[in-house]
Design an enzyme around this catalytic site. Structure first.
Site, short mmCIF file in Angstrom:
data_model
loop_
_atom_site.label_atom_id
_atom_site.label_comp_id
_atom_site.label_asym_id
_atom_site.label_seq_id
_atom_site.Cartn_x
_atom_site.Cartn_y
_atom_site.Cartn_z
N GLU A 251 25.17 -24.23 18.94
CA GLU A 251 26.01 -25.43 18.98
C GLU A 251 27.24 -25.03 19.80
OE1 GLU A 251 27.32 -26.56 15.04
OE2 GLU A 251 27.10 -28.68 15.49
N SER B 176 31.99 -21.14 11.71
CA SER B 176 31.12 -22.21 11.20
C SER B 176 31.92 -23.45 10.87
CB SER B 176 30.45 -21.79 9.89
OG SER B 176 29.87 -20.55 9.99
N HIS C 260 28.46 -21.55 18.34
CA HIS C 260 27.98 -21.43 16.95
C HIS C 260 26.50 -21.07 16.96
CE1 HIS C 260 27.56 -23.56 12.79
NE2 HIS C 260 27.70 -22.26 12.66
N ASN D 236 26.98 -28.47 10.23
CA ASN D 236 27.36 -28.44 8.82
C ASN D 236 27.78 -29.80 8.29
OD1 ASN D 236 26.80 -25.79 8.02
ND2 ASN D 236 28.52 -25.06 9.24
N1 LIG Z 1 26.18 -15.68 8.21
C1 LIG Z 1 25.81 -16.86 8.71
O1 LIG Z 1 24.76 -17.42 8.34
C2 LIG Z 1 26.64 -17.53 9.76
C3 LIG Z 1 26.05 -18.52 10.56
C4 LIG Z 1 26.80 -19.09 11.59
C5 LIG Z 1 28.12 -18.69 11.78
N2 LIG Z 1 28.68 -17.75 10.95
C6 LIG Z 1 30.07 -17.35 11.22
O2 LIG Z 1 30.06 -16.10 11.88
C7 LIG Z 1 31.23 -15.36 11.54
C8 LIG Z 1 30.83 -14.01 11.02
O3 LIG Z 1 30.03 -14.16 9.86
P1 LIG Z 1 29.07 -13.01 9.33
O4 LIG Z 1 28.18 -13.65 8.33
O5 LIG Z 1 28.48 -12.24 10.46
O6 LIG Z 1 30.13 -12.07 8.56
P2 LIG Z 1 29.95 -10.54 8.13
O7 LIG Z 1 30.91 -10.33 7.02
O8 LIG Z 1 28.51 -10.20 7.96
O9 LIG Z 1 30.46 -9.71 9.43
C9 LIG Z 1 31.79 -9.72 9.88
C10 LIG Z 1 32.10 -8.36 10.50
O10 LIG Z 1 33.39 -8.43 11.11
C11 LIG Z 1 34.02 -7.18 10.89
N3 LIG Z 1 35.47 -7.28 11.04
C12 LIG Z 1 36.40 -7.59 10.13
N4 LIG Z 1 37.64 -7.53 10.68
C13 LIG Z 1 37.47 -7.16 11.97
C14 LIG Z 1 38.38 -6.89 13.04
N5 LIG Z 1 39.71 -7.00 12.86
N6 LIG Z 1 37.87 -6.51 14.23
C15 LIG Z 1 36.52 -6.38 14.41
N7 LIG Z 1 35.62 -6.61 13.41
C16 LIG Z 1 36.10 -6.99 12.22
C17 LIG Z 1 33.59 -6.79 9.47
O11 LIG Z 1 33.77 -5.40 9.25
C18 LIG Z 1 32.13 -7.23 9.48
O12 LIG Z 1 31.26 -6.18 9.92
C19 LIG Z 1 32.01 -16.23 10.55
O13 LIG Z 1 32.96 -16.97 11.26
C20 LIG Z 1 30.94 -17.14 9.99
O14 LIG Z 1 31.46 -18.38 9.53
C21 LIG Z 1 27.96 -17.15 9.97
#
Ligand SMILES: NC(=O)c1ccc[n+]([C@@H]2O[C@H](COP(=O)([O-])OP(=O)(O)OC[C@H]3O[C@@H](n4cnc5c(N)ncnc54)[C@H](O)[C@@H]3O)[C@@H](O)[C@H]2O)c1
Length: 284
Positions: free
Chosen positions: A154, A121, A142, A192
């Site tokens: 995005e 993000s 994104h 953002n």
């Molecule tokens: N949540 C949102 O609203 C949102 C929106 C857009 C973008 N993002 C981006 O998406 C990304 C993920 O966010 P999220 O909210 O899904 O996080 P999350 O914490 O829900 O999920 C992340 C997952 O990655 C796993 N993980 C950790 N280390 C790992 C590894 N070495 N290998 C494989 N998997 C691994 C974790 O166990 C977890 O299940 C971030 O970069 C975040 O900024 C999030």
């Protein structure tokens, strides 16, 4: 199916990873969904099944389609399977060191022609691209939360992203029935950079006693036709996530207009993180 892309890898099966896996599997792609623990993968598969059921209820999918989509997803803790992937999306937590280590590991395993995309993000796509041996085949993708519902992707070009990588990624989004919008790499991209100052200003209005959170949200919903008020949206995103992104904008531009509102920081310190903690600007 897009030429040459049949199997897609998704790194991280959390909130975003399971949604990304969902939309690829729905569009007919074979999926390799990776996470660090089998329990996280089980939870992701349950979420995907539940979200596919929602599509059945809406009449967009039948039971056979759901079973086919689920069958296409291979959930694994072994990154080794990524050698089969033609395109990979990284969706591990938003921590620079973790992203760099996961991307470097994946980069070593992937075939040279495979495109590597990050769902970050706020981290620089250009910096992530530079950490791999395939900067020209690196791009930002994104997706928005919840992925199966939100149309936008995005698509962020790093300084190094090749035209071919960019065009393939844009076309792939169309195959997923998403709406890709191309932007260049800059702090906060467009989403953002525009959204966070709105949320921040709404928080300042509450902190200064200009209006209650309910009133700020009502003004924006009823007067500006926003489907959610900015503070309701901040609660949905997580106030801790909002502060982290504002800090990225503040550092990235060196401009005080992006300083996080002290009330946001105080609420995070109190553990009032929004929906996920039961309390933010509103109560849940
Ligand atoms: N949540 C949102 O609203 C949102 C929106 C857009 C973008 N993002 C981006 O998406 C990304 C993920 O966010 P999220 O909210 O899904 O996080 P999350 O914490 O829900 O999920 C992340 C997952 O990655 C796993 N993980 C950790 N280390 C790992 C590894 N070495 N290998 C494989 N998997 C691994 C974790 O166990 C977890 O299940 C971030 O970069 C975040 O900024 C999030």
């Amino acid at each position: 199916m897009l030429d040459g892309i049949h199997t897609v890898g998704v790194l991280g099966a959390g909130t975003m990873g399971n949604g990304i896996a969902h939309v690829f599997a729905r569009a007919g792609y074979n999926l390799i969904l990776c996470d660090v623990e089998a329990g996280f993968l089980d939870r992701a598969m349950e979420t995907i099944a539940k979200n596919l059921d929602r599509e059945i209820k809406k009449g967009k999918l039948d039971e056979a389609g759901k079973q086919q989509a689920l069958k296409r997803i291979h959930a694994t803790t072994d990154l080794g399977g990524l050698t089969r992937a033609d395109f990979v999306v990284e969706a591990v937590p938003e921590r620079l060191e973790l992203k760099l280590s996961v991307l470097r590991e994946a980069d070593k395993l992937l075939r040279p022609e495979t495109i590597l995309a990050s769902n970050t993000s706020s981290i620089s796509i250009t910096a992530l691209a530079a950490a791999t041996s395939r900067p020209d085949r690196f791009i930002g993708m994104h997706f928005m939360n919840p992925v199966p519902v939100m149309a936008l992707v995005e698509v962020i070009r790093a300084l190094q992203t090749s035209d071919a990588t960019f065009q393939t990624t844009m076309a792939l989004c169309e195959r997923l029935e998403r709406k890709p919008v191309a932007v260049n790499d800059a702090p906060g991209f467009v989403s953002n950079r525009v959204l966070m100052p709105l949320i921040n200003e709404a928080a300042f209005a509450v902190m200064e006693g200009v209006a209650t959170a309910e009133a700020v949200d009502a003004v924006m919903k009823l007067g500006m036709n926003h489907p959610m008020g900015p503070l309701e949206l901040a609660d949905f995103i997580g106030l801790d996530v909002c502060v982290d992104i504002l800090d990225v904008l503040y550092r990235g531009f060196g401009d005080s207009k992006y300083r996080a509102c002290p009330l946001l920081r105080k609420m995070v310190a109190a553990g009032w993180l929004g929906r996920k903690s039961g309390r933010g600007f509103h109560r849940y």
